[in-house]
Design a protein around this motif. Structure first.
Motif, PDB file in Angstrom:
ATOM      1  N   ILE A  65     -14.690  -1.990   5.856  1.00  0.00           N
ATOM      2  CA  ILE A  65     -13.545  -2.609   6.518  1.00  0.00           C
ATOM      3  C   ILE A  65     -14.007  -3.290   7.793  1.00  0.00           C
ATOM      4  CG2 ILE A  65     -11.360  -2.131   7.684  1.00  0.00           C
ATOM      5  CD1 ILE A  65     -10.985   0.172   5.722  1.00  0.00           C
ATOM      6  N   TRP A  81      -7.064  -6.379   9.255  1.00  0.00           N
ATOM      7  CA  TRP A  81      -8.309  -5.917   8.670  1.00  0.00           C
ATOM      8  C   TRP A  81      -8.528  -6.561   7.308  1.00  0.00           C
ATOM      9  CZ3 TRP A  81      -3.886  -3.057   8.417  1.00  0.00           C
ATOM     10  CH2 TRP A  81      -3.544  -2.457   7.217  1.00  0.00           C
ATOM     11  N   LYS A 128     -14.020   2.326   1.981  1.00  0.00           N
ATOM     12  CA  LYS A 128     -14.256   0.891   1.809  1.00  0.00           C
ATOM     13  C   LYS A 128     -14.890   0.312   3.070  1.00  0.00           C
ATOM     14  CE  LYS A 128     -10.524   0.047  -1.428  1.00  0.00           C
ATOM     15  NZ  LYS A 128      -9.370  -0.774  -1.738  1.00  0.00           N
ATOM     16  N   LEU A 171      -5.665   4.167   8.979  1.00  0.00           N
ATOM     17  CA  LEU A 171      -5.313   3.206   7.942  1.00  0.00           C
ATOM     18  C   LEU A 171      -4.819   3.952   6.702  1.00  0.00           C
ATOM     19  CD1 LEU A 171      -8.231   0.616   8.226  1.00  0.00           C
ATOM     20  CD2 LEU A 171      -5.963   0.510   9.234  1.00  0.00           C
ATOM     21  N   GLU A 188      -5.685   4.174   0.719  1.00  0.00           N
ATOM     22  CA  GLU A 188      -6.436   3.266  -0.151  1.00  0.00           C
ATOM     23  C   GLU A 188      -7.647   2.660   0.543  1.00  0.00           C
ATOM     24  OE1 GLU A 188      -2.139   2.726  -1.636  1.00  0.00           O
ATOM     25  OE2 GLU A 188      -3.139   3.034   0.265  1.00  0.00           O
ATOM     26  N   MET A 189      -7.678   2.719   1.854  1.00  0.00           N
ATOM     27  CA  MET A 189      -8.765   2.112   2.615  1.00  0.00           C
ATOM     28  C   MET A 189      -9.940   3.059   2.830  1.00  0.00           C
ATOM     29  SD  MET A 189      -7.797  -0.934   3.141  1.00  0.00           S
ATOM     30  CE  MET A 189      -6.582  -1.209   1.881  1.00  0.00           C
ATOM     31  N   ARG A 190      -9.816   4.294   2.391  1.00  0.00           N
ATOM     32  CA  ARG A 190     -10.901   5.267   2.595  1.00  0.00           C
ATOM     33  C   ARG A 190     -12.114   4.892   1.755  1.00  0.00           C
ATOM     34  NH1 ARG A 190      -7.458  10.871   2.878  1.00  0.00           N
ATOM     35  NH2 ARG A 190      -6.529  10.354   4.881  1.00  0.00           N
ATOM     36  N   GLY A 205     -11.083   6.052   7.294  1.00  0.00           N
ATOM     37  CA  GLY A 205     -10.156   5.006   7.708  1.00  0.00           C
ATOM     38  C   GLY A 205      -9.479   5.287   9.036  1.00  0.00           C
ATOM     39  N   LEU A 263       0.838  -1.198   0.000  1.00  0.00           N
ATOM     40  CA  LEU A 263       0.000   0.000   0.000  1.00  0.00           C
ATOM     41  C   LEU A 263       0.872   1.246   0.000  1.00  0.00           C
ATOM     42  CD1 LEU A 263      -2.665  -1.131   2.626  1.00  0.00           C
ATOM     43  CD2 LEU A 263      -2.916  -1.090   0.141  1.00  0.00           C
ATOM     44  N   ALA A 280     -10.565  -5.849   3.580  1.00  0.00           N
ATOM     45  CA  ALA A 280     -11.229  -4.907   2.677  1.00  0.00           C
ATOM     46  C   ALA A 280     -11.196  -5.506   1.283  1.00  0.00           C
ATOM     47  CB  ALA A 280     -10.527  -3.554   2.694  1.00  0.00           C
ATOM     48  N   TYR A 338      -5.339  -7.826   5.397  1.00  0.00           N
ATOM     49  CA  TYR A 338      -4.128  -7.034   5.619  1.00  0.00           C
ATOM     50  C   TYR A 338      -3.717  -7.181   7.075  1.00  0.00           C
ATOM     51  CZ  TYR A 338      -5.520  -4.833   1.237  1.00  0.00           C
ATOM     52  OH  TYR A 338      -5.880  -4.605  -0.067  1.00  0.00           O
TER      53      TYR A 338
END
Length: 147
Positions: A85, A131, A83, A76, A79-81, A111, A59, A133, A138
């Protein structure tokens, strides 16, 4: 009274027996703690930790942990915004398992998760964040010190 060789052997043997009883007593009173109760099962599933760590390392950023007042803030990667999770957080204290905390990961749309650290005892922790996603898991771990 003088000690002959028979008395010396008897004293040496008695001292050895007393020493052994003391060592057995101390060994029975020693508190030992395992990292986890199901260590064999966890060892078999360790490949998932390796795969999750490799995905997290690919990431753009890593998990950022900051402390402010009585809060522990976990952010986080970008890229996890936005999503969906799910996951968990494990604050592992290697010196005392009574200080360990396991929490559910519940991040907001950015995130970020804020944890109230007011009731947590000050110590050095290993923060383990797992986590999931987009059907990919991850894993990230880092050392933190709660004050």
């Amino acid at each position: 009274m003088t000690l002959n060789w028979g008395h010396k052997i008897t004293l040496a043997f008695s001292a050895f027996v007393v020493f052994m009883f003391v060592m057995v007593y101390k060994s029975m009173k020693t508190d030992f703690q395992l990292v986890t109760k199901e260590y064999y099962k966890d060892e078999l599933a360790y490949q998932q930790v390796i795969d999750g760590t490799n995905r997290a390392n690919k990431l753009s950023g890593s998990v950022v942990v900051t402390q402010a007042n009585n809060e522990l803030i976990i952010q986080l990667p970008t890229e996890m915004r936005g999503k969906a999770i799910s996951g968990n957080i494990w604050l592992y204290c290697s010196s005392d398992d009574k200080k360990d905390r396991r929490l559910e990961l519940a991040v907001d749309e950015n995130g970020k998760q804020v944890i109230n650290s007011k009731n947590m005892l000050p110590a050095n922790y290993l923060l383990k964040v797992t986590w999931k996603a987009d059907e990919l898991s991850y894993y990230n771990e880092q050392h933190i010190e709660l004050k």
